[in-house]
Design an enzyme around this catalytic site. Structure first.
Site, mmCIF file in Angstrom:
data_model
loop_
_atom_site.group_PDB
_atom_site.id
_atom_site.type_symbol
_atom_site.label_atom_id
_atom_site.label_comp_id
_atom_site.label_asym_id
_atom_site.label_seq_id
_atom_site.Cartn_x
_atom_site.Cartn_y
_atom_site.Cartn_z
ATOM 1 C CD1 TRP A 199 31.648 15.120 -43.522
ATOM 2 C CD2 TRP A 199 29.825 14.429 -44.609
ATOM 3 N NE1 TRP A 199 31.911 13.871 -44.022
ATOM 4 C CE2 TRP A 199 30.802 13.415 -44.690
ATOM 5 C CE3 TRP A 199 28.587 14.227 -45.238
ATOM 6 C CZ2 TRP A 199 30.572 12.202 -45.355
ATOM 7 C CZ3 TRP A 199 28.364 13.031 -45.902
ATOM 8 C CH2 TRP A 199 29.360 12.033 -45.947
ATOM 9 C CG ASP A 478 39.850 11.935 -39.254
ATOM 10 O OD1 ASP A 478 39.333 13.056 -39.341
ATOM 11 O OD2 ASP A 478 39.446 10.946 -39.898
ATOM 12 C CG MET A 479 39.502 17.207 -34.531
ATOM 13 S SD MET A 479 37.956 18.094 -34.632
ATOM 14 C CE MET A 479 38.076 19.169 -33.226
ATOM 15 C CG ASN A 480 36.225 11.885 -37.810
ATOM 16 O OD1 ASN A 480 36.132 12.586 -38.810
ATOM 17 N ND2 ASN A 480 36.887 10.745 -37.813
ATOM 18 C CB CYS A 526 41.840 14.159 -42.060
ATOM 19 S SG CYS A 526 40.229 13.469 -42.485
ATOM 20 C CG ASP A 548 35.022 12.322 -45.190
ATOM 21 O OD1 ASP A 548 36.232 12.089 -45.347
ATOM 22 O OD2 ASP A 548 34.459 12.273 -44.077
#
Ligand code: GLA
Length: 730
Positions: A199, A478-480, A526, A548
């Site tokens: 990340w 998004d896919m977090n 994202c 990010d």
């Protein structure tokens, strides 16, 4: 003629621009790999298989067929027949065994390229045509047919591959491994380059010489991942940025993958790429087919730079779709780093008001506008507007933003469900889970079971409700989190291993519906930053949030690694506030602008709170972006600096296809004492043409001088300083 069939020799040549890929039916009907490299005129390359030298060729001596099997270069090697290298195909037969045996049956050639059912893939266009060769292999014992699909692009050094397995027998049969590509090279003298990270530091470049045994990177996270990208390059040992032979491989897929180079006992290299076979299985009933995703294979004789430019051309022209494909993207301001969860309509409008005065064109409302979401611990799945927080309706907010002359965009995380949500309370079984086991939380959320149509339909109807309620012109999807306890309450035990892939197919299906129903919406993908920066996603969204980490200096590395195979026009990049929220670094506002400008460009800060000095710079940055965007978006990229090797500077160029202009960007990362200037050799210009720096029109230098002698970059005082030079052909 991109596909040439030599019937007598049973040899097939795929001829891309300057690249040949040759295969041949070898003794016993096995499909052998003959050659991959620069085009050669010869009609028959059978000698490369060394069949005459091999005393174990079955026709001469079938006593030791296993030795033949373990040395023949295979196009689609099967498990269990004596080829002890990694196989591309393995089954789980009804009798519990794994052996399979595919042999040549037939071929056909046609112009264009087929769609792959349910999967993203590159396509032919009028400007960039291609031709396809299909080879059918048959395992008569298992009742399985494999159709290997190869496409050669006429104007690009690109061959693509995929495979369809069909059950032509009478019994169901399990598939345990279906890789999409296998290439046997006759040498082990390669370095393998891969893109790895974490990340906030995605796609860092690593290059290492191959050695005996297997070297692989993969994902078992349910997405392509921050950690490893589905890309690898096999580079001749002497290949560098600008010269030498490089083979690039990229998987058009957004889920679990595996890529591997294996140096064999005879110092050859077998490269494979496909869906990760760990925890993978697929039950094929009679008459059913399974389609493996596409692998893009690029050949370059101009080093890594040549490889990247080919990937960029292919993806810009033959993968990305939709009305924004060839358009400048609106300059946006996103409120995430400006407010995080702490905003309401008034705050957003105050940002939009200031932004609109400066020339910013779109406000994106990020996470926190739905359910009762004030932090990341609730409401995913509850896609209705949190009016109590906003203080107004969404319609009011969007109308007000539109009145300022700005577009409006919105954030969704459609694949997720919070334990604290109405949706989870109503449908706990909609989360991916292994029944009876506790669920592992990540960012306080679970993953929805996208293999289920009812789940997808529900989420989509909620999204539609929002999209139809106001003038929304952009979505950030998004896919977090990544997947755990992978099980579905809707699949029978014998199909549970299908869930990983069915999940990805479900995501594609929904993104397909969304982009078809809302063709005017700009979709940006994202995933916790850049965890799903892959060609599968590019098929649906012309841009993807790169990371990010918005720090300009970190971004130089991230954007460099990303550019190995993905074009700048697809890299979501914003100017953010300092000290940077991820690394705490303070960089000049000008440099932040220059680095973001070679991506999709936008702002991610509270424009009402930054200094007047910085605010005053924004209109100029926007003018610069507008001036250079077409060149950056459509030109050829040349990397000059490489911060993985020398982190004192970075430099790169964008050269117009007709070589009429070029943009050079330089960032001095660390100032160097006692050095007046640095010599930088430019790249990609017309050596015979003359160019001038737009700021100094009186000095004219030939492209040859600019590239062979270089330019002096001097007089930069301080760290993190950047400059742009616009070269124009006389
Ligand atoms: C992810 C994204 C960010 C932001 C947050 C919101 O981390 O990468 O840009 O959208 O989610 O929760």
């Amino acid at each position: 003629m991109p596909v040439i069939c030599n019937e007598a020799a049973q040899q097939f040549t795929l001829r891309a621009k300057n690249t040949d890929y040759v295969l041949k039916v070898a003794p016993c009907g096995y499909l052998a790999h003959v050659y991959f490299g620069p085009s050669v005129p010869d009609a028959d390359l059978t000698y490369l298989l060394r069949l005459g030298e091999n005393p174990w060729t079955p026709e001469q001596n079938d006593r030791d067929r296993a030795v033949y099997m373990d040395t023949l270069p295979f196009e689609f090697p099967c498990y269990g027949l004596g080829d002890y290298r990694e196989s591309a195909f393995r089954i789980s037969a009804p009798d519990g065994t794994s052996t399979c045996d595919l042999r040549y049956k037939s071929y056909r050639v046609y112009s264009g390229k087929p769609r792959l059912e349910g999967l993203p893939a590159t396509f032919a266009t009028e400007e960039s045509p291609c031709e396809t060769l299909e080879i059918v292999l048959l395992d008569e014992y298992a009742g399985l047919e494999a159709t290997l699909i190869y496409t050669a692009f006429e104007k690009l050094d690109v061959i693509t591959r995929s495979v369809i397995i069909k059950n032509v027998g009478e019994q169901p049969c399990g598939l345990a491994r279906v890789y999409s590509a296998c290439v046997d090279f006759d040498t082990d003298k390669f370095d393998m380059m891969t893109l790895n990270g974490s990340w906030a530091r995605e796609r860092a470049v690593e290059r290492a010489p191959l050695h005996h045994g297997k070297q692989s990177v993969d994902s078992l996270r349910g997405e392509s991942s921050h950690q490893n990208n589905p890309f690898a390059a096999l580079c001749a040992r002497n290949a560098d940025e600008d010269s030498g032979e490089v083979f690039g491989f990229n998987f058009v897929y957004s889920g679990n993958f595996k890529l591997q180079a294996e140096v064999t006992q005879h110092k050859k290299t077998r490269f494979i790429m496909g869906i990760n076979d760990t925890d993978f299985g697929w039950l094929l009933d009679p008459g059913e087919s399974f389609t493996a995703p596409e692998v893009v294979m690029v050949h370059s004789s101009e080093g890594l730079g040549g490889m990247s430019r080919t990937f960029h051309d292919l993806y810009r022209g033959n993968l990305i779709r939709g009305e924004y494909r060839d358009k400048r993207r609106p300059i946006l301001i996103n409120n995430w780093e400006a407010t995080y969860f702490n905003f309401n309509t008034e705050k957003l409008i105050s940002i939009a008001r200031e932004a609109s005065k400066l020339g910013i064109e779109m406000l994106v409302m990020d996470d926190g506008w739905f359910g009762h979401r004030d932090s990341d611990s609730s409401s995913l799945g509850d896609w209705f507007v949190y009016e109590k927080k906003l203080g107004t309706s969404l319609r009011y907010l969007v109308d007000e933003v539109n009145k300022l002359g700005m577009k409006f965009g919105i954030w969704f995380e459609p694949e997720m469900i919070s334990p604290d949500s109405d949706l989870y309370r109503a449908h706990p079984d909609w989360a991916i889970q292994v029944k009876g086991r506790p669920l592992t939380r990540c960012r306080d959320q679970y993953v929805l079971d996208y293999s289920r149509k009812d789940v997808r339909d529900y989420v989509y109807s909620m999204m539609r409700g929002i999209l139809d309620s106001a003038n929304i012109e952009y979505i950030k999807w998004d896919m977090n989190r990544q997947l755990t306890e992978v099980g579905s309450s809707a699949l029978p035990p014998e199909r549970q291993k299908e869930l990983w892939h069915r999940y990805v197919l479900g995501v594609y299906e929904l993104m397909g519906r969304l982009t078809e129903d809302y063709p005017h919406i700009l979709l940006e993908n994202c995933s916790g930053g850049g965890a799903r920066f892959d060609p599968g996603m590019l098929y649906f969204s012309p841009q993807i949030w790169c990371s990010d980490d918005t720090d300009a200096i970190e971004r130089l590395k991230i954007q460099y690694g990303t550019s190995m195979c993905y074009p700048c026009s697809a890299m979501g990049a914003h100017v953010s506030d300092c000290p940077n929220h991820t690394v705490g670094r303070t960089t000049p506002f000008e440099t932040r602008g220059h680095v973001a400008m070679v991506g999709t460009f936008g702002y991610e800060l509270d424009v009402t709170k930054i200094s007047q000095y910085e605010r005053d710079l924004i209109p100029g940055q926007i003018a610069e972006f507008n001036k250079y965007n077409a060149l950056v978006r459509t030109g050829d990229q040349y990397r000059i600096g490489n911060m993985f090797e020398d982190n004192s500077f970075d430099a790169f160029m964008f050269v117009a296809k007709d070589k009429s202009e070029a943009l050079f960007e330089f960032v001095q990362v660390l100032g160097r004492p006692n050095q007046r200037s640095r010599r930088i050799m430019l790249k990609g210009l017309d050596p015979e043409a003359y160019y001038y720096d737009e700021q100094k029109p009186e000095v004219k230098l030939s492209g040859a001088a600019l590239m062979n002698c270089g330019i002096n970059i001097g007089g930069i005082w301080g760290d993190y300083k950047s400059l742009l030079i616009h070269f124009i052909r006389v």
